[in-house]
Each structure stands twice: as structure tokens, then as C-alpha cells.
Design a protein around this motif. Structure first.
Motif, PDB file in Angstrom:
ATOM      1  N   UNK A   1       9.325   0.731  42.327  1.00 59.33           N
ATOM      2  CA  UNK A   1       9.414   1.460  43.588  1.00 59.33           C
ATOM      3  C   UNK A   1       8.845   2.860  43.432  1.00 59.33           C
ATOM      4  N   UNK A   2       8.128   3.284  44.447  1.00 62.36           N
ATOM      5  CA  UNK A   2       7.561   4.630  44.545  1.00 62.36           C
ATOM      6  C   UNK A   2       6.573   4.956  43.426  1.00 62.36           C
ATOM      7  N   UNK A   3       5.907   3.927  42.888  1.00 63.10           N
ATOM      8  CA  UNK A   3       4.939   4.180  41.820  1.00 63.10           C
ATOM      9  C   UNK A   3       3.492   3.987  42.270  1.00 63.10           C
ATOM     10  N   UNK A   4       3.278   3.259  43.356  1.00 64.35           N
ATOM     11  CA  UNK A   4       1.932   2.943  43.812  1.00 64.35           C
ATOM     12  C   UNK A   4       1.679   3.592  45.168  1.00 64.35           C
ATOM     13  N   UNK A   5       0.887   4.620  45.155  1.00 62.86           N
ATOM     14  CA  UNK A   5       0.593   5.413  46.350  1.00 62.86           C
ATOM     15  C   UNK A   5       0.108   4.545  47.521  1.00 62.86           C
TER      16      UNK A   5
END
Length: 133
Positions: free
Chosen positions: A94-98
Motif C-alpha cells: 500500500x502507498x508504494x506505487x504512485x
């Protein structure tokens, strides 16, 4: 056994660090558009608030599909499809791939709010999600 625990801990720490970096870069982008300061409590309020996306439709909130406890899986209201936990503490992806973050903001904001989220709303929501330890 110890090796497995070490690998899991390493993956969680790597994912958390990557999420922090990705979130900070997106927050910088949103600031450049005039948003900020961002507020985790405002994100939580948005998460819980019921919105009516289109006249005549039932109201819904982010928590309707993703739940109140972001460490637990959610379930899509319409399709019943399982949604992996939102909390980076238990879901290191989660929240790692823009690109994925922006894709899901676009899709979910339109479905839930009936419009695109503002940069301010996105920043507040990301801080709320990121803070679910």
C-alpha cells in the motif's frame, strides 16, 4: 522459523520505507498545486463521511468498502470482491506505487464522492491511511 520471521520483518520495513517516500513525493506534488497543510484527522473524517455521488443514489463512504479497521480486508459494496487491507503496516504494498495511488484515487473518488478528489483531500486521506499502524 526465525529466518521466515526475519524475511517478513524485512519486507514490512522495506514496504513501509517505500510507502513513506512515495507519499512524501505525492504530498510535495499536491503542495505545488496549492494544497496543504495536510491533516490526518481531516482524512479520517473524509473516510467516514457519507457522500451521495449522484442524485437518487444511496450515500456511501470509503469505510463502506474498506472498513473502519484498515488492518482488515474490506469488501466492495456492489461486487462483493475482497479488498486487501489498506494499512501499510499489514499490507506493505500500500502507498508504494504512485501510478496505482492516482489510479485508485481517480476511480474511488468518482464512485464515492461523484467527482475527482482535490489535492487537499488526497493528501489528507493518504496521511490517514499511512497512519494506520
Amino acid at each position: 522459523m526465525k529466518r521466515d520471521i526475519l524475511i517478513i520483518a524485512l519486507l514490512l520495513n522495506t514496504g513501509t520505507a517505500l510507502a513513506s517516500t512515495t507519499v512524501e513525493k505525492l504530498l510535495q506534488d499536491y503542495r505545488s498545486l496549492g494544497a496543504g497543510p495536510f491533516n490526518k484527522q481531516a482524512g479520517e473524517q473524509q473516510w467516514q463521511s457519507v457522500h451521495v455521488p449522484k442524485e437518487g443514489e444511496a450515500g456511501r463512504s470509503c469505510s463502506d468498502c474498506h472498513g473502519d479497521n484498515l488492518k482488515q480486508p474490506g469488501k466492495h459494496l456492489r461486487t462483493g470482491k475482497r479488498i486487501e487491507p489498506m494499512a501499510p503496516a499489514v499490507n506493505p504494498l500500500r502507498l508504494t506505487d504512485r501510478k496505482q495511488i492516482e489510479k485508485w484515487f481517480k476511480r474511488n473518488c468518482r464512485w464515492t464522492f461523484g467527482r475527482d478528489c482535490t489535492p487537499q483531500e488526497k493528501g489528507d486521506l493518504m496521511l490517514f491511511i499511512q497512519g494506520q499502524n
